[in-house]
Design an enzyme around this catalytic site. Structure first.
Site, mmCIF file in Angstrom:
data_model
loop_
_atom_site.group_PDB
_atom_site.id
_atom_site.type_symbol
_atom_site.label_atom_id
_atom_site.label_comp_id
_atom_site.label_asym_id
_atom_site.label_seq_id
_atom_site.Cartn_x
_atom_site.Cartn_y
_atom_site.Cartn_z
ATOM 1 C CG ASP A 1 16.439 22.806 66.257
ATOM 2 O OD1 ASP A 1 15.803 22.600 67.305
ATOM 3 O OD2 ASP A 1 16.710 21.900 65.437
ATOM 4 C CD GLU B 1 16.406 22.577 73.257
ATOM 5 O OE1 GLU B 1 17.503 22.237 72.750
ATOM 6 O OE2 GLU B 1 15.413 22.882 72.593
ATOM 7 C CG ASP C 1 12.334 16.789 67.293
ATOM 8 O OD1 ASP C 1 12.083 17.790 66.596
ATOM 9 O OD2 ASP C 1 13.486 16.439 67.589
HETATM 10 C C1 NOJ Z 1 15.658 19.117 65.853
HETATM 11 C C2 NOJ Z 1 14.443 19.910 65.526
HETATM 12 O O1 NOJ Z 1 13.483 19.761 66.535
HETATM 13 C C3 NOJ Z 1 13.909 19.496 64.179
HETATM 14 O O2 NOJ Z 1 12.765 20.242 63.868
HETATM 15 C C4 NOJ Z 1 14.981 19.682 63.127
HETATM 16 O O3 NOJ Z 1 14.509 19.218 61.892
HETATM 17 C C5 NOJ Z 1 16.222 18.900 63.518
HETATM 18 N N1 NOJ Z 1 16.663 19.320 64.820
HETATM 19 C C6 NOJ Z 1 17.370 19.097 62.528
HETATM 20 O O4 NOJ Z 1 17.770 20.412 62.518
#
Ligand code: NOJ
Length: 978
Positions: free
Chosen positions: A558, A561, A635
Site C-alpha cells: 500500500d 505512490e 479508498d
Molecule cells: C490506505 C489504504 O488504501 C487502505 O486500504 C488501508 O486500510 C490503509 N491505508 C491503512 O493501511
C-alpha cells in the site's frame, strides 16, 4: 419567545458550521492536488494549444525534419527534428527514431541531443542526471519490439517518407517533414495523426541567466526568494514564471533543469469513443476536458497519488497510471501508449467533421487528444488494431500479461483495518465456518506490526502468528499481511539500520537520505529502482527472517505512490533522487511498480527450492504491474455512488492490460446499510479481485454479522462466485495468454455494435457468455440489460429464454436476493457445485458443465486448470479442454498441441480421479423430451448415461441434465444425444 428561539438558532448555527466544515473538508482535499493551471508545464502547454487554435491556419509549428538527414534501414527510421527557437532561425536538435516492429506496433521516440550529450548545466549544484529519462522501458516493456526488417518504403521525397509495415503491409506511416507530423493508416485509410494540430512542444534545455531584479517578477508568479534574483535570456514575450523553481501548497520544487516538458497532440479520425488511461473515477468512455456541456474543464491527470476520499466523475488523478488510450468506432480500434513516467495530463476534445451536403449519413467525429508530460523522452507506441482484442494482445506482448494467479486469490478475501489480534483472526475464521460462508484469505492491515515497523509483530496482540497461520491452513486458507515502502526511522530497528547503512533509501536533492512522514511517523523510503535494494528486500522476506510468516502468508503493498504525508501533494518532492541519479520527477508514476515488483521478487525467493506464484496486491501501478500481482481501487466510500463507480473503473483496468482488479467491497469509509452491503457483494462476486475491506473507524461488517435475509443473500453471492471459480480461472488463463480483460465491456466483446460503445455498467465474464448487470442503486428491483446481438439469452438462475432484443434492453427482475445474470447462447462453461469453505478444498472436486444452447443449436467453451500454485504449468502440468455441442454430440477435446509426454506431477495424477459430474443443457430442444439416456464414449469404452429433460414453464426455461457422466475431466469423450 426568546428562550424558545435561542436553542434553535444555536442549533442552526452549529449545523451551518458543521456543513461548512464538511464542505471545507472535501474542498481542502481536492485542493491538496494541483489543477492544470497550478502545474506550470501543464498550463504552458495548454496556453500553447490555445495560441495555436487562436492563430488558426497561420499557426506555424516550429518542428521540421531536414530531408537529407533522414534515413530508413531495416525497420528503423532515423532523423533529426529541428526546433526553431527564435525569429533569427536558431534551432535545437531533437533526434527522432521511428521503429516498426514485427508485432505490428510502431514506436516514435524523440530525444534532445544536448541532453543526450550531457551538455547542460544543472542549477543549485544538483547531482541529478542530465539526460532525459530513458529507462521507463526497462520497467514497462518486456517484448514485442523486435524490429520488422520487412517494413518498406513506399514513397520517399523532399516532403516526407511513407513506410509500409504490419500484417500484409496493411499499415502505413506517413512521416511529413515540414512541419513534422506522422499519419498512420490502415488499409489506406487514416486512423490517427501525431502533431496533427501542431501542438507538439518539447521544451529544450536553456540556461537561466540573472537579470536585474526590477525586470523579474511576472504576473501570477509564485516564486522563491532566490528566484527573484534571476531571470532568463529567452525571447521577449515568453512567460517564464513557471520555468524555474515552482511552489505549491508551501513546497518548492527546485527544478534543476528548468522547463523540460514534452507534449504532443494526437487526433483519432472518425473515432467518437476513447477509453483507457486509468486510474480515474469516471465513465469508461472518456469525457471531453475543455469545458462545455457534460465535459470536464480539467485534463485527465496521471500523477500517482494518495487521494484520500476521492471524488467521483472526475479527471483527477488517483493511485495508478497506465498511459494507454484506445480509440474505438464501428469495426475499428486503434491505440496509443505514451511511455512516460513523469506527471502527465491529457486533454480530450471531439470535433464533428462538417458534412459534405452530398454525403449522406452521420457526420464523422474526430477525437483530438493532447498529451503533456513534465519531463522524459517523447516516446510512444502506435497500435492499429483493428479489433479491441488485437490491442489487448499487442499491449500484452509489449508490457506483459496478467500473471497466472494463485488460485486461492480469485476466491473471496476478508479484510479490515484491522483484525486486532491473532485471536481475533482465529475467531473470524471460526465464525465464517460456523455460518458456512466460504472465504480464502484473511488480511492484516498496518496495526499487526509493532509501531508500524514492517517485518515485526505487535507482541501483545499477535503473540503466536504461526498458530494463527496453521489454523487458517487447516482449511486451505491464507493470510495476507501489509508491508509498505516507508521504513520507520527509529532506533533499535534493524530494517532502518540496514536501509541506511547500505545506502538503499531514496535521497533528497542534496543526496542525503530523504526523510518524510507516514504511518510510523518519521520514515525513509526504500528505493526499489536500485537492484541492490531489491536484493536486500528479498532477504527480509525469508521465513527465518520475517518470523511468524509461513507458506500461506502473502503480501499487500500500500502507500507506494509513494504516499508522504508531509510531502507536496502527499508524495515525494520531485527533486528527490533515485538510483542512477534520476530525479523523482522523471520516475514518479513507475515508483509503485518498482516496489510491487520487489515484493514479487521477494515472494519468489522466500525459501531455497520453493518456487510458487506470488500473490501481492498493490495500490499504485504502472503499465507492466499486471505481471506481478493484483490491484484495487483504493479508498472508496460506503455509498451507492462509489459502488456504481467501481464497475467502469474495473472495466477500464481490464481494457488497459491490468485486469486483476477490484474495489473495496462494502466501501472503505463509512458504514454501508445492509442493502448496500448486499448489493456490493453481489457486484463484488464479479470483480476479478474480490475483497471486503473497511476503515479502522468503520463498524465490524463481516458477512455473518448481517441480519437475515441479508446474510443469506451475501452467502449466496459468495457461493455463486465459488461455484464459478473454474470459469474465472479459465478467464484468468485467457488474460495471461493474450492480454484480454477478465470482465469485458460491451464495446470489447461487440466492437461492431454501436449501442454498446457507451455502456459501462454491464459486462461479460471472460469468454463464458455470462452477462452481468449488477444492481447499483438503492431500492432498485429490476435492471435493464442491453442486448448487443441476436443470440439467444437465458436467465442464469431460472434458465428462462429471453425474447430476442438485439440493440434493445430487456428488463430483468432483480429483487434484493437476485443478481441480473444472463447466459448468452452458444457457450459452455465449467463450474464446481459442491459448496466448500475455500478454493483449495475444491481442487479435486468433480465438474459441472453448463451448456447454453445457441440459436444455431451449437455451443462451445473451455476449461483451463492447473495446480493453482506452482509454475509447473509451464512444463505442461495442466488440463486445457474445449467442449463443443455440435449436431447431436457434445465433445471434449484437448485444447492445444501440447506434448502429451509432459511429465505427470502430483497434481495431474490427482486429477486422474476428477470427472465431469453433470452437464446441464439450458435451452435443450423439446425433441429430447422423451430421451432417457445418451451414449458416452471415452477412453475406448462405451456406456449409457442418464438424461433427464425438464420442460419449461412460466417460472423456468426448458433444460436437460445429463448425469452422472463420470468421464474424466482430462480425457477425450463424446456424448451422443441422437
Ligand atoms: C490506505 C489504504 O488504501 C487502505 O486500504 C488501508 O486500510 C490503509 N491505508 C491503512 O493501511
Amino acid at each position: 419567545m426568546r428562550t424558545s428561539t435561542q436553542p434553535l438558532s444555536s442549533w442552526l448555527a452549529l449545523l451551518c458550521a458543521l456543513f461548512s466544515l464538511f464542505s471545507l473538508g472535501v474542498a481542502v482535499k481536492e485542493n491538496d492536488f494541483k489543477k492544470c493551471h497550478q502545474s506550470g508545464f501543464c498550463k504552458r502547454n495548454r496556453d500553447y494549444a490555445d495560441k495555436a487554435v487562436t492563430q488558426g491556419s497561420s499557426w506555424q509549428a516550429p518542428y521540421t525534419i531536414v530531408p537529407s538527414d533522414a534515413s530508413f534501414n531495416d525497420g528503423l527510421f532515423h532523423a533529426t527534428i529541428l526546433k526553431t527557437i527564435d525569429d533569427k532561425g536558431a534551432t535545437v536538435e531533437l533526434p527522432l527514431t521511428v521503429s516498426f516492429h514485427k508485432s505490428g506496433t510502431a514506436r516514435v521516440t524523440v530525444d534532445e541531443k544536448r541532453r543526450q550529450e550531457k551538455d547542460i548545466e544543472l542549477r543549485h549544484g544538483s547531482q541529478a542526471r542530465k539526460e532525459r529519462y530513458n529507462e521507463a522501458e526497462k520497467w514497462a516493456i518486456v517484448g514485442g519490439t523486435t524490429v520488422d526488417v520487412d517494413a518498406k518504403v513506399s514513397h520517399s521525397g523532399e516532403a516526407g517518407i511513407k513506410i509500409q509495415y504490419g500484417p500484409n503491409s496493411a499499415f502505413e506511416a506517413n512521416i511529413k517533414y515540414n512541419p513534422y507530423s506522422i499519419e498512420f493508416k490502415r488499409d489506406g485509410s487514416t486512423q490517427l495523426k501525431l502533431n496533427d494540430r501542431g501542438l507538439m512542444n518539447l521544451e529544450h534545455w536553456r540556461p537561466k541567466v540573472d537579470k536585474p531584479a526590477a525586470e523579474e517578477k511576472k504576473e501570477g508568479e509564485e516564486n522563491t526568494e532566490e528566484n527573484k534574483e534571476e531571470s532568463s535570456v529567452e525571447p521577449a514575450g515568453e512567460d517564464e514564471s513557471t520555468w524555474w523553481d515552482e511552489s505549491f501548497g508551501g513546497n518548492t520544487d527546485s527544478k534543476p533543469r528548468g522547463p523540460e516538458s514534452v507534449a504532443l497532440d494526437i487526433t483519432f479520425f472518425g473515432y467518437e469513443h476513447v477509453y483507457g488511461i486509468p486510474e480515474h473515477a469516471g465513465p469508461l468512455s472518456l469525457k471531453e476536458t475543455r469545458g462545455g456541456e457534460g465535459a470536464y474543464s480539467e485534463p485527465y491527470r496521471l500523477y500517482n497519488s494518495d487521494v484520500f476520499e476521492y471524488i467521483l466523475d472526475s479527471p483527477m488523478t488517483l493511485y495508478g497510471a497506465i498511459p494507454l488510450m484506445q480509440a474505438h468506432k464501428k469495426d475499428s480500434t486503434v491505440a496509443v501508449f505514451w511511455l512516460n513516467a513523469a506527471e502527465t495530463w491529457i486533454d480530450i476534445t471531439k470535433s464533428k467533421e462538417s458534412l459534405n451536403p452530398l454525403h449522406l449519413g452521420k457526420a464523422k467525429t474526430n477525437t483530438q487528444t493532447h498529451w503533456i508530460s513534465e519531463s522524459g523522452l517523447m516516446d510512444l507506441f502506435v497500435f492499429l488494431g483493428p479489433t479491441p482484442g488485437d490491442i489487448s494482445k499487442a499491449f500484452g506482448e509489449l508490457t506483459g500479461t496478467t500473471a497466472m494467479p494463485q488460485e486461492f486469490s480469485i476466491g473471496y478475501h476478508q479484510c479490515r483495518w484491522n483484525y486486532v489480534s491473532d485471536d481475533d483472526v482465529k475467531e473470524v475464521d471460526r465464525k465464517m465456518d460456523r455460518h458456512q460462508i466460504p472465504y480464502d484469505v484473511i488480511w492484516l492491515d498496518i496495526e499487526y506490526t509493532e509501531e508500524k515497523k514492517y517485518f515485526t509483530w505487535d507482541k501483545d496482540m499477535f503473540r503466536d502468528p504461526i498458530s494463527m497461520g496453521q489454523q487458517l491452513d487447516a482449511h486451505g486458507r491464507k493470510l495476507v499481511v501489509i508491508v509498505d515502502p516507508h521504513i520507520k526511522n527509529t532506533g533499535s530497528y534493524p530494517v532502518i539500520d540496514e536501509l541506511k547503512a547500505n545506502g538503499l533509501a531514496v535521497k533528497n536533492k542534496e543526496g542525503k537520505d530523504f526523510e518524510g512522514w507516514c504511518w510510523p511517523g518519521s520514515s525513509m523510503w526504500v528505493d526499489c529502482f536500485n537492484p541492490s535494494a531489491i536484493k536486500w528486500w528479498k532477504s527480509l522476506f525469508q521465513y527465518d527472517r520475517f518470523k511468524g510468516t509461513m507458506e500461506n502468508t502473502w503480501l499487500w503493498n500500500d502507500m507506494n505512490e509513494p504516499s508522504v504525508f508531509n510531502g507536496p501533494e502527499v508524495t515525494m518532492p520531485k527533486d528527490n533522487l533515485h538510483y542512477g541519479s534520476w530525479e523523482h520527477r522523471d520516475v514518479h508514476n513507475i515508483n509503485g511498480l518498482t516496489f510491487h515488483n520487489a515484493t514479487y521478487e521477494a515472494l519468489l525467493s522466500r525459501k531455497k527450492g520453493e518456487l510458487r506464484r506470488p500473490f501481492a496486491l498493490t495500490r499504485s501501478f504502472y503499465a507492466g504491474s499486471q505481471r506481478v500481482g493484483a490491484m484495487w481501487t483504493g479508498d472508496n466510500q460506503a455509498n451507492w455512488e462509489h459502488l456504481g463507480a467501481s464497475i467502469p473503473m474495473i472495466l477500464n483496468q481490464g481494457v488497459s492490460g491490468f485486469p486483476f482488479a477490484g474495489a473495496d467491497v462494502g466501501g472503505f469509509f463509512g458504514n454501508p446499510e445492509a442493502e448496500l452491503q448486499s448489493r456490493w457483494y453481489q457486484a463484488g462476486a464479479f470483480y476479478p479481485f474480490f475483497r471486503g475491506h473497511a476503515h479502522i473507524d468503520a463498524r465490524r461488517r463481516e458477512p455473518y454479522l448481517l441480519p437475515e435475509p441479508y446474510r443469506e443473500i451475501v452467502t449466496s453471492a459468495l457461493r455463486l462466485r465459488y461455484s464459478l471459480i473454474p470459469s474465472w480461472y479459465t478467464a484468468f488463463h485467457e488474460a495471461h495468454q493474450n492480454g484480454s480483460p477478465i470482465i469485458r465491456p460491451m464495446y470489447w466483446t461487440h466492437p461492431n455494435n454501436e449501442g454498446s460503445f457507451g455502456i459501462d455498467n454491464q459486462f461479460f465474464v471472460g469468454s463464458t457468455g455470462i452477462l452481468v448487470k449488477p444492481v447499483l442503486e438503492k431500492g432498485k428491483t429490476t435492471e435493464d440489460v442491453y442486448i448487443p446481438d441476436d443470440e439467444v439469452y437465458y436467465n442464469y438462475f431460472s434458465y428462462q429464454k429471453m425474447p430476442t432484443a438485439k440493440g434493445k434492453t430487456l428488463t430483468i427482475e432483480a429483487p434484493i436476493e437476485s443478481i441480473p445474470v444472463l447466459m448468452q447462447g452458444g457457450h459452455i462453461f465449467p463450474r464446481r457445485d459442491i459448496p466448500r469453505r475455500s478454493v483449495q478444498l475444491m481442487r479435486f472436486d468433480d465438474y459441472t458443465l453448463v451448456v447454453a444452447v445457441g440459436k444455431d443449436g451449437k455451443a462451445v467453451g473451455q476449461l483451463y486448470a492447473d495446480d493453482g500454485d506452482s509454475f509447473d504449468y509451464q512444463n505442461g502440468e495442466y488440463i486445457h479442454r474445449t467442449f463443443r455441442l455440435e449436431g447431436s454430440k457434445i465433445i471434449s477435446t484437448d485444447d492445444d498441441g501440447r506434448e502429451k509426454s509432459a511429465k505427470q506431477g502430483d497434481w495431474l495424477k490427482n486429477m486422474q480421479e476428477v470427472a465431469i459430474d453433470k452437464i446441464i443443457i439450458v435451452g435443450a430442444p423439446s425433441s429430447w423430451a422423451n430421451k432417457k439416456e445418451v451414449q458416452l464414449e471415452t477412453e475406448g469404452t462405451q456406456s449409457t448415461v442418464k438424461l433427464e429433460y425438464f420442460e419449461g414453464d412460466t417460472n423456468r426455461g426448458a433444460f436437460a441434465v445429463i448425469g452422472r457422466v463420470g468421464a474424466r475431466i482430462g480425457a477425450d469423450w463424446t456424448i451422443d444425444l441422437a
